[in-house]
Structures are given as structure tokens and as C-alpha cells.
Design a protein around this motif. Structure first.
Motif, mmCIF file in Angstrom:
data_model
loop_
_atom_site.group_PDB
_atom_site.id
_atom_site.type_symbol
_atom_site.label_atom_id
_atom_site.label_comp_id
_atom_site.label_asym_id
_atom_site.label_seq_id
_atom_site.Cartn_x
_atom_site.Cartn_y
_atom_site.Cartn_z
ATOM 1 N N GLY A 76 0.119 32.963 37.781
ATOM 2 C CA GLY A 76 -0.710 34.132 38.044
ATOM 3 C C GLY A 76 -1.553 34.416 36.816
ATOM 4 N N GLU A 77 -2.401 35.419 36.915
ATOM 5 C CA GLU A 77 -3.286 35.730 35.785
ATOM 6 C C GLU A 77 -2.522 36.169 34.544
ATOM 7 N N THR A 78 -1.304 36.708 34.716
ATOM 8 C CA THR A 78 -0.536 37.190 33.571
ATOM 9 C C THR A 78 0.743 36.375 33.333
ATOM 10 N N THR A 79 0.866 35.229 33.960
ATOM 11 C CA THR A 79 2.068 34.410 33.826
ATOM 12 C C THR A 79 2.197 33.859 32.412
ATOM 13 N N GLU A 80 3.395 33.977 31.862
ATOM 14 C CA GLU A 80 3.705 33.354 30.589
ATOM 15 C C GLU A 80 4.708 32.242 30.858
ATOM 16 N N LEU A 81 4.355 31.027 30.466
ATOM 17 C CA LEU A 81 5.242 29.888 30.691
ATOM 18 C C LEU A 81 6.431 29.950 29.748
ATOM 19 N N PRO A 82 7.633 29.681 30.259
ATOM 20 C CA PRO A 82 8.795 29.606 29.376
ATOM 21 C C PRO A 82 8.614 28.456 28.383
ATOM 22 N N PRO A 83 9.284 28.515 27.238
ATOM 23 C CA PRO A 83 9.173 27.429 26.248
ATOM 24 C C PRO A 83 9.490 26.075 26.869
ATOM 25 N N GLY A 84 8.648 25.092 26.564
ATOM 26 C CA GLY A 84 8.852 23.732 27.062
ATOM 27 C C GLY A 84 8.220 23.439 28.408
ATOM 28 N N VAL A 85 7.927 24.466 29.188
ATOM 29 C CA VAL A 85 7.319 24.256 30.496
ATOM 30 C C VAL A 85 5.831 23.985 30.306
ATOM 31 N N GLY A 86 5.364 22.907 30.917
ATOM 32 C CA GLY A 86 3.972 22.507 30.764
ATOM 33 C C GLY A 86 3.782 21.483 29.669
ATOM 34 N N SER A 87 4.885 21.066 29.037
ATOM 35 C CA SER A 87 4.781 20.083 27.959
ATOM 36 C C SER A 87 4.502 18.683 28.493
ATOM 37 N N GLY A 88 4.748 18.457 29.798
ATOM 38 C CA GLY A 88 4.461 17.165 30.411
ATOM 39 C C GLY A 88 3.081 17.173 31.027
ATOM 40 N N ILE A 89 2.145 17.769 30.324
ATOM 41 C CA ILE A 89 0.824 18.052 30.884
ATOM 42 C C ILE A 89 0.134 16.815 31.429
ATOM 43 N N SER A 90 0.461 15.626 30.937
ATOM 44 C CA SER A 90 -0.185 14.436 31.486
ATOM 45 C C SER A 90 0.258 14.178 32.919
ATOM 46 N N HIS A 91 1.397 14.739 33.301
ATOM 47 C CA HIS A 91 1.899 14.573 34.665
ATOM 48 C C HIS A 91 1.760 15.858 35.482
ATOM 49 N N GLU A 93 -0.218 19.606 36.729
ATOM 50 C CA GLU A 93 -1.455 20.328 36.985
ATOM 51 C C GLU A 93 -1.103 21.806 37.023
ATOM 52 N N VAL A 94 -2.070 22.631 36.716
ATOM 53 C CA VAL A 94 -1.879 24.073 36.790
ATOM 54 C C VAL A 94 -2.812 24.608 37.862
ATOM 55 N N ALA A 95 -2.268 25.476 38.733
ATOM 56 C CA ALA A 95 -3.067 26.089 39.797
ATOM 57 C C ALA A 95 -2.871 27.593 39.743
ATOM 58 N N LEU A 96 -3.976 28.311 39.859
ATOM 59 C CA LEU A 96 -3.933 29.775 39.854
ATOM 60 C C LEU A 96 -3.545 30.277 41.240
ATOM 61 N N LYS A 97 -2.557 31.166 41.282
ATOM 62 C CA LYS A 97 -2.091 31.735 42.548
ATOM 63 C C LYS A 97 -3.054 32.808 43.024
ATOM 64 N N PRO A 98 -3.128 33.029 44.311
ATOM 65 C CA PRO A 98 -2.395 32.365 45.393
ATOM 66 C C PRO A 98 -3.064 31.038 45.767
ATOM 67 N N VAL A 99 -2.237 30.084 46.198
ATOM 68 C CA VAL A 99 -2.727 28.782 46.642
ATOM 69 C C VAL A 99 -2.455 28.677 48.135
ATOM 70 N N PRO A 100 -3.513 28.658 48.958
ATOM 71 C CA PRO A 100 -3.319 28.525 50.399
ATOM 72 C C PRO A 100 -2.622 27.200 50.724
ATOM 73 N N PRO A 101 -1.868 27.156 51.822
ATOM 74 C CA PRO A 101 -1.142 25.935 52.179
ATOM 75 C C PRO A 101 -2.020 24.684 52.222
ATOM 76 N N GLU A 102 -3.213 24.777 52.797
ATOM 77 C CA GLU A 102 -4.081 23.601 52.908
ATOM 78 C C GLU A 102 -4.531 23.128 51.527
ATOM 79 N N ALA A 103 -4.803 24.064 50.631
ATOM 80 C CA ALA A 103 -5.215 23.702 49.277
ATOM 81 C C ALA A 103 -4.075 23.005 48.537
ATOM 82 N N LEU A 104 -2.844 23.452 48.774
ATOM 83 C CA LEU A 104 -1.697 22.813 48.147
ATOM 84 C C LEU A 104 -1.556 21.376 48.638
ATOM 85 N N VAL A 105 -1.775 21.163 49.934
ATOM 86 C CA VAL A 105 -1.726 19.808 50.493
ATOM 87 C C VAL A 105 -2.749 18.923 49.781
#
Length: 124
Positions: A76-91, A93-105
């Protein structure tokens, strides 16, 4: 890979997302079924980073412990990632919520293509 498996860890009711993923040919699991993913790692994952921080960290560590599972991190716009989360950035992706079902597909299909995999065959 006939039906890629997707771990879906999102806040709220996952029914619409599960329906869209399954219709697009994915084998998607959420909730308690997602907890079983440690026995059989999924091919892809969707992780809502607004879930409790300990849960996010636990799932992320499991998904990236051996061979990193390509993961979409929902924030979300104010989400803070816990330590270590997102460290595998090469694998990941980050998506801003809300993500409609079709967009997630579409985003999961793009992750498959980027990883050199074939798209699943649509069902139904």
C-alpha cells in the motif's frame, strides 16, 4: 510445467483472485493451503506486505530460502517492508494495491515469461 502453482497470501477474501488465477490455468492456493507450500514450494507467489510483519517475514524467508520463488510483493502507499523482505529483488516485483484479479493474472504470466517458462493453458 502444465499448471504453475501460485501461493496467494493476501489480506481479505481471496475468492475473486483464486477464481481468476484458476481460470487462467494456474493452480492457486491461499490460506491454510498456502502453509503447506513449505513441503512443495510453489512456482510463483503473491505476498501482501500488509499482513502481520512476522507472517510476511516467515513466508518470504520460506520462498527465498533455497531457489528463490518469483514473488509479487503487494504494498500500500504506507506499507513498510519488514527487514529482509524484498532483498530478492531480482526475483521479485512490487505492485501497488489494490490489484484487480485480471491484473494479477497478467503480472504472474509476465513473471513466467521473464523466467523462460511457458504460459499455462486457460481452462473453462
Amino acid at each position: 510445467m502444465d499448471r504453475p502453482t501460485v501461493l496467494l497470501a493476501i489480506a481479505g477474501d481471496p475468492t475473486q483472485h483464486l477464481t481468476a488465477l484458476r481460470a487462467a490455468g494456474f493452480d492457486a492456493e491461499a490460506g491454510a493451503e498456502a502453509d503447506a507450500a513449505s513441503a512443495h514450494p510453489p512456482d510463483l507467489a503473491v505476498l501482501d506486505c500488509d499482513l502481520p510483519a512476522t507472517r510476511v517475514s516467515q513466508l518470504y524467508e520460506m520462498l527465498h530460502s533455497d531457489a528463490a520463488v518469483p514473488t509479487i510483493l503487494l504494498v500500500g502507499e504506507t506499507t513498510e517492508l519488514p527487514p529482509g523482505v524484498g532483498s530478492g529483488i531480482s526475483h521479485d516485483e512490487v505492485a501497488l494495491k489494490p490489484v484487480p484479479p485480471e491484473a494479477l493474472v497478467y503480472r504472474l504470466q509476465a513473471l513466467l515469461i521473464r523466467g523462460g517458462q511457458h504460459l499455462p493453458t486457460e481452462s473453462g
